[in-house]
Design a protein around this motif. Structure first.
Motif, PDB file in Angstrom:
ATOM      1  N   GLU A 110      21.016   8.234  -5.974  1.00 10.86           N
ATOM      2  CA  GLU A 110      19.556   8.303  -6.082  1.00 10.86           C
ATOM      3  C   GLU A 110      18.874   7.324  -5.145  1.00 10.86           C
ATOM      4  OE1 GLU A 110      18.591   7.651 -10.141  1.00 10.86           O
ATOM      5  OE2 GLU A 110      19.440   9.550 -10.842  1.00 10.86           O
ATOM      6  N   ASN A 111      19.641   6.756  -4.219  1.00 12.54           N
ATOM      7  CA  ASN A 111      19.093   5.774  -3.287  1.00 12.54           C
ATOM      8  C   ASN A 111      19.233   6.250  -1.845  1.00 12.54           C
ATOM      9  OD1 ASN A 111      18.461   3.830  -5.291  1.00 12.54           O
ATOM     10  ND2 ASN A 111      20.597   3.159  -5.336  1.00 12.54           N
ATOM     11  N   ALA A 112      18.358   5.730  -1.025  1.00 10.46           N
ATOM     12  CA  ALA A 112      18.512   5.880   0.419  1.00 10.46           C
ATOM     13  C   ALA A 112      19.250   4.651   0.924  1.00 10.46           C
ATOM     14  CB  ALA A 112      17.143   5.988   1.081  1.00 10.46           C
ATOM     15  N   LEU A 113      20.329   4.877   1.673  1.00 12.47           N
ATOM     16  CA  LEU A 113      21.131   3.781   2.202  1.00 12.47           C
ATOM     17  C   LEU A 113      20.873   3.657   3.704  1.00 12.47           C
ATOM     18  CD1 LEU A 113      23.287   1.608   1.910  1.00 12.47           C
ATOM     19  CD2 LEU A 113      25.015   3.386   2.269  1.00 12.47           C
ATOM     20  N   LEU A 114      20.279   2.558   4.082  1.00 13.60           N
ATOM     21  CA  LEU A 114      19.971   2.277   5.478  1.00 13.60           C
ATOM     22  C   LEU A 114      20.900   1.170   5.951  1.00 13.60           C
ATOM     23  CD1 LEU A 114      17.987   2.795   7.869  1.00 13.60           C
ATOM     24  CD2 LEU A 114      16.634   0.910   6.969  1.00 13.60           C
ATOM     25  N   ARG A 150      19.337  -0.659   0.302  1.00 16.17           N
ATOM     26  CA  ARG A 150      19.241   0.434  -0.669  1.00 16.17           C
ATOM     27  C   ARG A 150      17.831   0.481  -1.224  1.00 16.17           C
ATOM     28  NH1 ARG A 150      24.426  -1.582  -1.182  1.00 16.17           N
ATOM     29  NH2 ARG A 150      26.090   0.012  -1.170  1.00 16.17           N
ATOM     30  N   LEU A 151      17.212   1.662  -1.086  1.00 15.37           N
ATOM     31  CA  LEU A 151      15.857   1.893  -1.596  1.00 15.37           C
ATOM     32  C   LEU A 151      15.867   3.135  -2.476  1.00 15.37           C
ATOM     33  CD1 LEU A 151      13.822   1.342   1.709  1.00 15.37           C
ATOM     34  CD2 LEU A 151      14.011  -0.258  -0.212  1.00 15.37           C
ATOM     35  N   PRO A 152      15.164   3.094  -3.615  1.00 12.78           N
ATOM     36  CA  PRO A 152      15.140   4.280  -4.496  1.00 12.78           C
ATOM     37  C   PRO A 152      14.432   5.458  -3.814  1.00 12.78           C
ATOM     38  CG  PRO A 152      13.626   2.587  -5.284  1.00 12.78           C
ATOM     39  CD  PRO A 152      14.407   1.972  -4.188  1.00 12.78           C
ATOM     40  N   LEU A 153      15.071   6.631  -3.862  1.00 13.86           N
ATOM     41  CA  LEU A 153      14.483   7.825  -3.258  1.00 13.86           C
ATOM     42  C   LEU A 153      13.295   8.304  -4.065  1.00 13.86           C
ATOM     43  CD1 LEU A 153      17.732   9.761  -2.342  1.00 13.86           C
ATOM     44  CD2 LEU A 153      16.063   8.848  -0.720  1.00 13.86           C
ATOM     45  N   LEU A 154      12.430   9.049  -3.398  1.00 15.88           N
ATOM     46  CA  LEU A 154      11.295   9.644  -4.075  1.00 15.88           C
ATOM     47  C   LEU A 154      11.802  10.711  -5.051  1.00 15.88           C
ATOM     48  CD1 LEU A 154       8.153   9.679  -4.086  1.00 15.88           C
ATOM     49  CD2 LEU A 154       8.299  11.597  -2.479  1.00 15.88           C
ATOM     50  N   GLU A 155      11.357  10.614  -6.317  1.00 16.10           N
ATOM     51  CA  GLU A 155      11.827  11.569  -7.316  1.00 16.10           C
ATOM     52  C   GLU A 155      11.315  12.969  -6.979  1.00 16.10           C
ATOM     53  OE1 GLU A 155      10.682  10.297 -11.134  1.00 16.10           O
ATOM     54  OE2 GLU A 155      11.814   8.406 -11.075  1.00 16.10           O
ATOM     55  N   GLU A 156      12.241  13.943  -7.021  1.00 13.42           N
ATOM     56  CA  GLU A 156      11.866  15.327  -6.730  1.00 13.42           C
ATOM     57  C   GLU A 156      11.293  15.972  -7.976  1.00 13.42           C
ATOM     58  OE1 GLU A 156      15.279  17.317  -5.322  1.00 13.42           O
ATOM     59  OE2 GLU A 156      15.514  16.066  -3.521  1.00 13.42           O
ATOM     60  N   GLU A 157      10.248  16.772  -7.756  1.00 11.45           N
ATOM     61  CA  GLU A 157       9.629  17.468  -8.880  1.00 11.45           C
ATOM     62  C   GLU A 157      10.547  18.599  -9.363  1.00 11.45           C
ATOM     63  OE1 GLU A 157       5.836  18.876  -7.814  1.00 11.45           O
ATOM     64  OE2 GLU A 157       4.972  16.888  -7.443  1.00 11.45           O
ATOM     65  N   ALA A 158      10.634  18.755 -10.688  1.00 11.63           N
ATOM     66  CA  ALA A 158      11.488  19.792 -11.278  1.00 11.63           C
ATOM     67  C   ALA A 158      10.885  21.150 -11.053  1.00 11.63           C
ATOM     68  CB  ALA A 158      11.652  19.519 -12.768  1.00 11.63           C
ATOM     69  N   ASN A 206       0.864  -1.173   0.000  1.00  9.67           N
ATOM     70  CA  ASN A 206       0.000   0.000   0.000  1.00  9.67           C
ATOM     71  C   ASN A 206       0.907   1.231   0.000  1.00  9.67           C
ATOM     72  OD1 ASN A 206      -2.202   1.690   0.172  1.00  9.67           O
ATOM     73  ND2 ASN A 206      -2.470   1.422   2.382  1.00  9.67           N
ATOM     74  N   PRO A 207       1.340   1.676  -1.181  1.00  8.87           N
ATOM     75  CA  PRO A 207       2.396   2.699  -1.238  1.00  8.87           C
ATOM     76  C   PRO A 207       1.931   4.081  -0.772  1.00  8.87           C
ATOM     77  CG  PRO A 207       1.591   2.213  -3.443  1.00  8.87           C
ATOM     78  CD  PRO A 207       0.914   1.247  -2.524  1.00  8.87           C
ATOM     79  N   HIS A 208       2.813   4.723   0.006  1.00 10.36           N
ATOM     80  CA  HIS A 208       2.651   6.109   0.448  1.00 10.36           C
ATOM     81  C   HIS A 208       4.011   6.785   0.368  1.00 10.36           C
ATOM     82  CE1 HIS A 208      -0.789   4.111   2.388  1.00 10.36           C
ATOM     83  NE2 HIS A 208      -1.384   5.310   2.414  1.00 10.36           N
ATOM     84  N   ILE A 209       3.993   8.112   0.517  1.00  4.44           N
ATOM     85  CA  ILE A 209       5.255   8.827   0.682  1.00  4.44           C
ATOM     86  C   ILE A 209       5.687   8.627   2.128  1.00  4.44           C
ATOM     87  CG2 ILE A 209       6.386  11.065   0.660  1.00  4.44           C
ATOM     88  CD1 ILE A 209       4.449  11.944  -1.508  1.00  4.44           C
ATOM     89  N   VAL A 210       6.845   7.986   2.309  1.00  2.00           N
ATOM     90  CA  VAL A 210       7.274   7.553   3.639  1.00  2.00           C
ATOM     91  C   VAL A 210       8.489   8.369   4.071  1.00  2.00           C
ATOM     92  CG1 VAL A 210       8.118   5.607   5.005  1.00  2.00           C
ATOM     93  CG2 VAL A 210       6.406   5.224   3.203  1.00  2.00           C
ATOM     94  N   ASP A 211       8.403   8.913   5.273  1.00  2.00           N
ATOM     95  CA  ASP A 211       9.567   9.558   5.897  1.00  2.00           C
ATOM     96  C   ASP A 211      10.418   8.446   6.492  1.00  2.00           C
ATOM     97  OD1 ASP A 211      11.436  10.908   7.369  1.00  2.00           O
ATOM     98  OD2 ASP A 211      10.021  12.287   8.303  1.00  2.00           O
TER      99      ASP A 211
END
Length: 416
Positions: free
Chosen positions: A343-347, A408-416, A279-284
Motif C-alpha cells: 500500500e506504499n509507494a517505494l522511491l 516509503r509514502l502511503p499511496l492514494l486510496e483507490e475508490e471502491a 498544502n496537500p494535493h493529489i500528486v503524480d
C-alpha cells in the motif's frame, strides 16, 4: 525561605507533633492502667463480699487495704457507713444488680452490688491515683522540655547535612554559563539529588553538543554561501567587461539557484516548515521524480503512482536526496527508481559513491549531521521531516560502493 529552613521547620513540626502525641498517649495509657487496676480490685472485693453475704458469712469478709464497706437500703438510706466522705447519692444507687458495677465519684471510686442484706458499696480513695498522675504529668513535661530541644538540634543537623549536597550542586550550576558547559563534578548516591545532578549534567552535555553543532553549522553554512558568492562576484566582473558573455550569465543563474535552495533549507529548518506547512494535493509521484531527476541529470525509471501530499515539499525532499547522491558519486553514478510496495509507494535513490561512515549512519538524519560528501547537514534532516509529515519514512543502507535511500509514502486510496 531557603530549602534548608523549610526542611528544618517541617521536621521540627513533625517532631513536635510526634513528641506531644507520644507523651499524651503515654500519660493516657498509665492513667487507664491505674484506673483499670483499681476497678478490678473493687470488683473482686465486691464479688467476694456479695458471695459471703449470700452464704450467711457476713463478718468474715477481708477486703484489701484502703477499701471501705458501706451498706444501703433500697431507698438509698445508708445502713452502714464506714467513711462519711464516701457517701453515695441516691441516684447513684439505681440499677444496681448482682454483678458488681464500678462508678467514679469526686475523690473516690465505688463498686456496687446487690446482696441479701441490701446494696453493698465498696469504696476506695483515688488520691493515690491522682498523685501518681500529677507526678507522671510533671515527668512527661520535664521529658518534653528535655527531648524537644535535643530533637530540634538533631533535626537541624539532619537538615543541614541533607541540604548541603543540594547547596553545593546549586553553587556549581550557578558557575555554569554559555561559555562553560562542563558537567557538575559531584559524586552523589543514586537518590533524588543524585538523579537531579545527573539530569543537569545531561542537559549541559546536550547544550554543549548543540552549541558545537551550531558552531560547525555556521562555519559550514558560511563556507557554502561564501563559495557561490565568490563565483557570482567573479562572473559579475566578467559581465561588466563583456556584457554578452552568456556562459557567465548561465553560471551566475545556476549559482544563484544553488544559493536560493540553501537559503530555503535554512529557512525551512528555522521555521520548521518541513513538518508543519503542507498544502496537500493529489500528486503524480512519477512526474515529480522525473522532474527532480531531470534537474540533476540522473537516470530514472518507475511506474505511475499517486500519493496525497504537498508537491513542493515532496519535490524538495527528492532534490535533497538526489543532490546528496550526486555529491557522493556524480551524475552518472546515481539512479532513481519508483515502484509499488503493498500500500506504499517505494522511491529509491541509489548511488555508487564511497558510502556513509558507520559512525555517521545512526545520526544521519539529525540536523547538522554532515557526511564526507559535503553539504550543510540540512538536506537529509529536512527530507526525513517531509517524509514523516506525509505519513512516510526514509531508511538508508550503505556500504563502500553502494548507498541506497528508500522512501516509503502511503499511496492514494483507490475508490471502491
Amino acid at each position: 525561605m531557603s530549602f534548608r529552613l523549610r526542611l528544618f521547620l517541617s521536621f521540627s513540626l513533625l517532631w513536635l507533633l510526634f513528641l506531644v502525641g507520644a507523651l499524651y498517649l503515654a500519660g493516657q495509657g498509665v492513667e487507664r492502667a491505674l484506673r483499670g487496676h483499681l476497678e478490678a480490685t473493687l470488683r473482686e472485693d465486691a464479688k467476694r463480699a456479695a458471695e459471703a453475704y449470700r452464704k450467711g458469712q457476713a463478718g468474715t469478709l477481708l477486703t484489701t487495704g484502703g477499701v471501705y464497706l458501706h451498706l444501703y437500703a433500697e431507698d438509698g438510706e445508708a445502713l452502714i457507713l464506714t467513711q462519711e466522705a464516701h457517701r453515695l447519692p441516691p441516684e447513684a444507687l439505681k440499677e444496681v444488680g448482682e454483678v458488681p458495677r464500678v462508678i467514679w465519684q469526686g475523690g473516690f471510686a465505688a463498686a456496687l452490688v446487690r446482696t441479701p442484706l441490701g446494696l453493698l458499696a465498696l469504696t476506695q480513695d483515688t488520691a493515690p491515683i491522682d498523685l501518681a498522675q500529677r507526678a507522671l504529668r510533671r515527668a512527661l513535661l520535664e521529658a518534653f522540655f528535655l527531648l524537644f530541644p535535643l530533637g530540634t538540634a538533631l533535626v537541624y543537623l539532619t537538615a543541614h547535612l541533607t541540604a548541603r549536597p543540594l547547596e553545593e550542586a546549586a553553587k556549581e550550576i550557578a558557575r555554569r554559563n554559555p561559555e562553560r558547559l562542563d558537567p557538575v563534578p559531584l559524586n552523589l548516591p543514586k537518590d533524588e539529588f543524585g538523579r537531579m545532578v545527573e539530569a543537569v549534567n545531561s542537559l549541559l552535555f546536550a547544550l554543549k553538543e548543540a552549541k558545537e553543532k551550531e558552531r560547525a553549522f555556521l562555519a559550514e553554512a558560511s563556507h557554502e554561501l561564501r563559495t557561490p558568492l565568490t563565483v557570482l562576484l567573479g562572473h559579475l566582473d566578467r559581465l561588466r567587461r563583456n556584457p554578452q558573455d552568456l556562459e557567465a550569465l548561465r553560471t551566475m543563474e545556476a549559482t544563484a539557484e544553488r544559493m536560493r535552495r540553501l537559503v530555503e533549507d535554512l529557512l525551512s529548518l528555522a521555521r520548521g516548515e518541513a513538518e508543519r506547512t503542507l498544502n496537500p494535493h493529489i500528486v503524480d509521484l512519477k512526474a515529480l521524480a522525473e522532474e527532480a531527476a531531470r534537474e540533476y541529470g540522473v537516470a530514472f525509471q518507475g511506474e505511475a503512482l499517486e500519493v496525497l501530499g504537498d508537491p513542493d515539499r515532496l519535490l524538495q525532499m527528492l532534490r535533497n536526496l538526489i543532490a546528496n547522491g550526486v555529491r557522493a558519486a556524480g551524475r552518472e553514478g546515481v539512479w532513481v527508481r519508483l515502484k509499488r510496495e503493498g500500500e506504499n509507494a517505494l522511491l529509491e535513490v541509489e548511488d555508487h559513491g564511497p558510502g556513509i561512515p558507520e559512525d555517521l549512519l545512526p545520526r544521519l538524519f539529525e540536523r547538522f549531521a554532515r557526511g564526507p560528501g559535503g553539504g550543510t547537514g540540512l538536506g537529509l534532516a529536512i527530507a526525513q521531516a517531509i517524509a514523516k509529515a506525509h505519513g512516510g519514512e526514509i531508511a538508508v543502507e550503505s556500504q563502500p560502493g553502494l548507498t541506497l535511500f528508500r522512501v516509503r509514502l502511503p499511496l492514494l486510496e483507490e475508490e471502491a
